[in-house]
Every structure is written in structure tokens, then in C-alpha cells.
Design a protein around this motif. Structure first.
Motif, PDB file in Angstrom:
ATOM      1  N   LEU A  16      -3.304 -33.116  -5.997  1.00 15.10           N
ATOM      2  CA  LEU A  16      -2.709 -31.791  -5.847  1.00 15.10           C
ATOM      3  C   LEU A  16      -3.793 -30.738  -5.994  1.00 15.10           C
ATOM      4  CD1 LEU A  16      -0.388 -29.701  -5.736  1.00 15.10           C
ATOM      5  CD2 LEU A  16      -0.147 -30.022  -8.222  1.00 15.10           C
ATOM      6  N   CYS A  17      -3.925 -29.901  -4.983  1.00 20.21           N
ATOM      7  CA  CYS A  17      -4.892 -28.796  -5.017  1.00 20.21           C
ATOM      8  C   CYS A  17      -4.124 -27.482  -5.028  1.00 20.21           C
ATOM      9  CB  CYS A  17      -5.810 -28.852  -3.796  1.00 20.21           C
ATOM     10  SG  CYS A  17      -6.897 -27.403  -3.645  1.00 20.21           S
ATOM     11  N   VAL A  18      -4.389 -26.664  -6.039  1.00 16.61           N
ATOM     12  CA  VAL A  18      -3.803 -25.323  -6.119  1.00 16.61           C
ATOM     13  C   VAL A  18      -4.923 -24.335  -5.839  1.00 16.61           C
ATOM     14  CG1 VAL A  18      -2.557 -23.685  -7.555  1.00 16.61           C
ATOM     15  CG2 VAL A  18      -2.154 -26.134  -7.838  1.00 16.61           C
ATOM     16  N   CYS A  19      -4.752 -23.531  -4.798  1.00 16.24           N
ATOM     17  CA  CYS A  19      -5.864 -22.723  -4.298  1.00 16.24           C
ATOM     18  C   CYS A  19      -5.439 -21.281  -4.039  1.00 16.24           C
ATOM     19  CB  CYS A  19      -6.391 -23.346  -3.003  1.00 16.24           C
ATOM     20  SG  CYS A  19      -7.721 -22.412  -2.208  1.00 16.24           S
ATOM     21  N   TYR A  20      -6.322 -20.344  -4.359  1.00 15.32           N
ATOM     22  CA  TYR A  20      -6.143 -18.948  -3.981  1.00 15.32           C
ATOM     23  C   TYR A  20      -7.353 -18.508  -3.164  1.00 15.32           C
ATOM     24  CZ  TYR A  20      -6.057 -13.854  -4.235  1.00 15.32           C
ATOM     25  OH  TYR A  20      -6.074 -12.519  -3.914  1.00 15.32           O
ATOM     26  N   ARG A  21      -7.100 -18.080  -1.924  1.00 15.42           N
ATOM     27  CA  ARG A  21      -8.183 -17.591  -1.074  1.00 15.42           C
ATOM     28  C   ARG A  21      -7.975 -16.095  -0.851  1.00 15.42           C
ATOM     29  NH1 ARG A  21     -10.118 -15.820   3.516  1.00 15.42           N
ATOM     30  NH2 ARG A  21      -8.018 -15.320   4.227  1.00 15.42           N
ATOM     31  N   PRO A  22      -8.739 -15.258  -1.569  1.00 10.40           N
ATOM     32  CA  PRO A  22      -8.612 -13.817  -1.365  1.00 10.40           C
ATOM     33  C   PRO A  22      -8.912 -13.437   0.078  1.00 10.40           C
ATOM     34  CG  PRO A  22      -9.919 -14.304  -3.327  1.00 10.40           C
ATOM     35  CD  PRO A  22      -9.747 -15.592  -2.590  1.00 10.40           C
ATOM     36  N   GLN A  23      -8.372 -12.338   0.518  1.00 13.65           N
ATOM     37  CA  GLN A  23      -8.537 -11.908   1.910  1.00 13.65           C
ATOM     38  C   GLN A  23     -10.005 -11.704   2.273  1.00 13.65           C
ATOM     39  OE1 GLN A  23      -5.919  -8.700   3.134  1.00 13.65           O
ATOM     40  NE2 GLN A  23      -4.472  -9.184   1.504  1.00 13.65           N
ATOM     41  N   GLU A  28     -14.759 -19.861   3.325  1.00 13.23           N
ATOM     42  CA  GLU A  28     -15.382 -20.775   2.368  1.00 13.23           C
ATOM     43  C   GLU A  28     -14.410 -21.753   1.695  1.00 13.23           C
ATOM     44  OE1 GLU A  28     -16.026 -17.620   2.593  1.00 13.23           O
ATOM     45  OE2 GLU A  28     -18.203 -17.328   2.751  1.00 13.23           O
ATOM     46  N   PRO A  29     -13.253 -21.320   1.160  1.00 13.38           N
ATOM     47  CA  PRO A  29     -12.354 -22.286   0.524  1.00 13.38           C
ATOM     48  C   PRO A  29     -11.851 -23.355   1.491  1.00 13.38           C
ATOM     49  CG  PRO A  29     -11.805 -20.061  -0.149  1.00 13.38           C
ATOM     50  CD  PRO A  29     -12.770 -19.944   0.981  1.00 13.38           C
ATOM     51  N   ILE A  30     -11.530 -22.922   2.727  1.00 14.39           N
ATOM     52  CA  ILE A  30     -11.044 -23.882   3.719  1.00 14.39           C
ATOM     53  C   ILE A  30     -12.159 -24.854   4.091  1.00 14.39           C
ATOM     54  CG2 ILE A  30      -9.980 -24.153   5.982  1.00 14.39           C
ATOM     55  CD1 ILE A  30      -8.241 -22.686   3.984  1.00 14.39           C
ATOM     56  N   GLU A  31     -13.365 -24.345   4.240  1.00 19.33           N
ATOM     57  CA  GLU A  31     -14.492 -25.206   4.586  1.00 19.33           C
ATOM     58  C   GLU A  31     -14.826 -26.163   3.443  1.00 19.33           C
ATOM     59  OE1 GLU A  31     -17.546 -22.466   5.641  1.00 19.33           O
ATOM     60  OE2 GLU A  31     -16.817 -22.223   7.721  1.00 19.33           O
ATOM     61  N   PHE A  32     -14.638 -25.711   2.194  1.00 19.75           N
ATOM     62  CA  PHE A  32     -14.864 -26.604   1.051  1.00 19.75           C
ATOM     63  C   PHE A  32     -13.915 -27.796   1.127  1.00 19.75           C
ATOM     64  CE2 PHE A  32     -13.796 -28.171  -3.146  1.00 19.75           C
ATOM     65  CZ  PHE A  32     -15.036 -28.380  -3.714  1.00 19.75           C
ATOM     66  N   LEU A  33     -12.643 -27.526   1.401  1.00 19.74           N
ATOM     67  CA  LEU A  33     -11.677 -28.618   1.524  1.00 19.74           C
ATOM     68  C   LEU A  33     -12.016 -29.504   2.716  1.00 19.74           C
ATOM     69  CD1 LEU A  33      -8.365 -26.668   0.782  1.00 19.74           C
ATOM     70  CD2 LEU A  33      -9.456 -28.388  -0.668  1.00 19.74           C
ATOM     71  N   GLY A  53      -0.713 -22.831  -2.486  1.00 12.01           N
ATOM     72  CA  GLY A  53      -1.355 -21.613  -2.965  1.00 12.01           C
ATOM     73  C   GLY A  53      -1.292 -20.483  -1.964  1.00 12.01           C
ATOM     74  N   ASP A  54      -1.910 -19.395  -2.326  1.00 16.49           N
ATOM     75  CA  ASP A  54      -2.002 -18.220  -1.452  1.00 16.49           C
ATOM     76  C   ASP A  54      -3.307 -18.328  -0.680  1.00 16.49           C
ATOM     77  OD1 ASP A  54      -2.089 -15.802  -0.214  1.00 16.49           O
ATOM     78  OD2 ASP A  54      -2.215 -14.598  -2.049  1.00 16.49           O
ATOM     79  N   LEU A  55      -3.236 -18.775   0.567  1.00 15.35           N
ATOM     80  CA  LEU A  55      -4.445 -18.997   1.365  1.00 15.35           C
ATOM     81  C   LEU A  55      -4.719 -17.879   2.362  1.00 15.35           C
ATOM     82  CD1 LEU A  55      -4.259 -22.836   2.121  1.00 15.35           C
ATOM     83  CD2 LEU A  55      -5.389 -21.646   0.249  1.00 15.35           C
ATOM     84  N   ASN A  56      -3.765 -16.967   2.548  1.00 14.54           N
ATOM     85  CA  ASN A  56      -3.956 -15.922   3.564  1.00 14.54           C
ATOM     86  C   ASN A  56      -4.493 -16.539   4.857  1.00 14.54           C
ATOM     87  OD1 ASN A  56      -3.334 -13.259   2.248  1.00 14.54           O
ATOM     88  ND2 ASN A  56      -4.850 -14.015   0.775  1.00 14.54           N
ATOM     89  N   GLN A  57      -3.879 -17.639   5.259  1.00 15.79           N
ATOM     90  CA  GLN A  57      -4.436 -18.435   6.353  1.00 15.79           C
ATOM     91  C   GLN A  57      -4.394 -17.729   7.709  1.00 15.79           C
ATOM     92  OE1 GLN A  57      -1.680 -19.138   4.727  1.00 15.79           O
ATOM     93  NE2 GLN A  57      -0.060 -19.926   6.030  1.00 15.79           N
ATOM     94  N   HIS A  58      -3.611 -16.656   7.817  1.00 12.60           N
ATOM     95  CA  HIS A  58      -3.561 -15.946   9.096  1.00 12.60           C
ATOM     96  C   HIS A  58      -4.904 -15.288   9.420  1.00 12.60           C
ATOM     97  CE1 HIS A  58      -2.935 -12.836   6.134  1.00 12.60           C
ATOM     98  NE2 HIS A  58      -3.034 -11.879   7.055  1.00 12.60           N
TER      99      HIS A  58
END
Length: 205
Positions: A16-23, A28-33, A53-58
Motif C-alpha cells: 500500500l502506497c499513500v502519496c501526496y503529489r503537490p501541484q 517526480e512522484p509518478i516517475e519514482f513509482l 492519495g492526492d496525486l493531482n494526476q490531471h
């Protein structure tokens, strides 16, 4: 990012990965995964992964879609999770279809995100059968037990410090109990595995 290992019976271990990617943070967080997820799964012997988590993936849609495609992941959140109508809090996993379900719970406090309730259906661990002994006190040979207690050499048994005397006393009583109190021994049957509900919430202020 925070990582947790969840043990289940039916699906093995899940990372389980809980992640917050600020806008402002970029890809970087997506590339780390994307780079390290395989290594983490192997290092911690996990069969599946769940990322919340809150990834702001858009804002990093291409990197996000690449992550899903490469690892065969599905985003189970198909509804808005932000007051703007956007879906910013995904729950992505490679677990089989139907195992993960998500629904919105509403806003929490001053957050502009909705809390997301994710339910992972997993089989509970089956208990190992255990041997249980019932003491049949109603059939006790009370006269024999009383006579044995009267003739027990307590002066020889209750020696040493307090702890030693307590252990000796307890051992003697149990020995006499086994001699004069009948027992019935049986195996405790295991119950059918229950459904374990793992509830996860995501959202940020």
C-alpha cells in the motif's frame, strides 16, 4: 510517500502506497513509482499494489497513464473527488476486478477534497484447529482429592522463595487435579473465514 505491507490470505501480501503529489512538484512522484515499484514489490515480497492519495494526476496525465499501462493498474475512482468537479484522488491497484470498490463520503472539515472510502474484499485467515480440555467437575472424586491433599508433604514442597513456592504449589494442585478430576478433550473446529474490510481514505486540505 508512505508504504505499508498488508497481509491477506487470498491475495497474498499487498503493498500500500499513500502519496501526496503537490501541484508544483511535477512528475517526480509518478516517475519514482514508475522506476522503483517493481523493486519494492520484490524486496518486500508483495504480490499486489494499491496506491492512494492526492496525486493531482490531471496535471501529469501522460506520466500517470504510462504508470497505469506499464504496471497493469486500474483507477477505481470514477467520480469527482474535488469541489471543482475534478477527480484528483485516485485509488489504483492491480488487484482483480471486483475486489476493490470506492465511493465518496463527502467533504471533511475545511478540505476542498472529498473523502474516499475504498473497500478491499479479502478472505480472513483461518485459525489453526486447537485442542481444548473441559474439566468435568461434576464427576470429581472429591473424597480422593481431599485425602490426597491431606497427605501431601507440603513442608517439603513449599520451600525456597515466594516465587518458587507459588510454582511448586500450582504444579502440585494441577497434578492432583489431573488425577481426580475427569476430563473431556476435543478439537475446536475452525470457523469459515470472515470477510475482512480494509477501509482507506484519501484527500487533502
Amino acid at each position: 510517500m508512505m508504504f505499508f505491507k498488508i497481509w491477506t490470505q487470498h491475495h497474498g501480501s499487498t503493498l500500500l502506497c499513500v502519496c501526496y503529489r503537490p501541484q508544483w512538484q511535477g512528475r517526480e512522484p509518478i516517475e519514482f513509482l514508475h522506476t522503483h515499484l517493481d523493486r519494492l514489490l520484490q524486496q518486500y515480497s508483495c504480490n499486489h499494489t494499491v496506491i492512494v492519495g492526492d496525486l493531482n494526476q490531471h496535471l501529469v496525465a501522460r506520466a500517470f497513464e504510462e504508470l497505469l499501462t506499464v504496471y497493469g493498474l486500474t483507477n477505481h475512482v470514477t467520480f469527482p473527488t474535488h469541489i471543482s468537479g475534478s477527480s484528483l484522488d485516485p485509488v489504483i491497484s492491480d488487484l482483480p476486478e471486483g475486489v476493490v470498490t470506492c465511493r465518496p463520503l463527502g467533504a471533511v472539515g475545511s478540505s476542498d477534497h472529498l473523502a474516499v472510502l475504498s473497500t478491499i474484499h479479502v478472505a480472513g485467515l483461518r485459525d489453526v484447529p486447537k485442542k481444548r480440555t473441559n474439566w468435568l467437575w461434576g464427576k470429581t472424586n472429591w473424597e480422593g482429592l481431599q485425602d490426597a491433599l491431606r497427605h501431601t508433604p507440603w513442608n517439603n514442597i513449599l520451600t525456597g522463595d515466594v516465587d518458587t513456592q507459588v510454582r511448586s504449589f500450582t504444579s502440585t494442585i494441577h497434578s492432583l487435579q489431573r488425577r481426580y478430576v475427569p476430563t473431556h478433550t476435543f478439537m475446536v473446529k475452525t470457523t469459515r473465514p470472515a470477510m475482512v474490510w480494509v477501509q482507506l481514505q484519501s484527500g487533502s486540505r
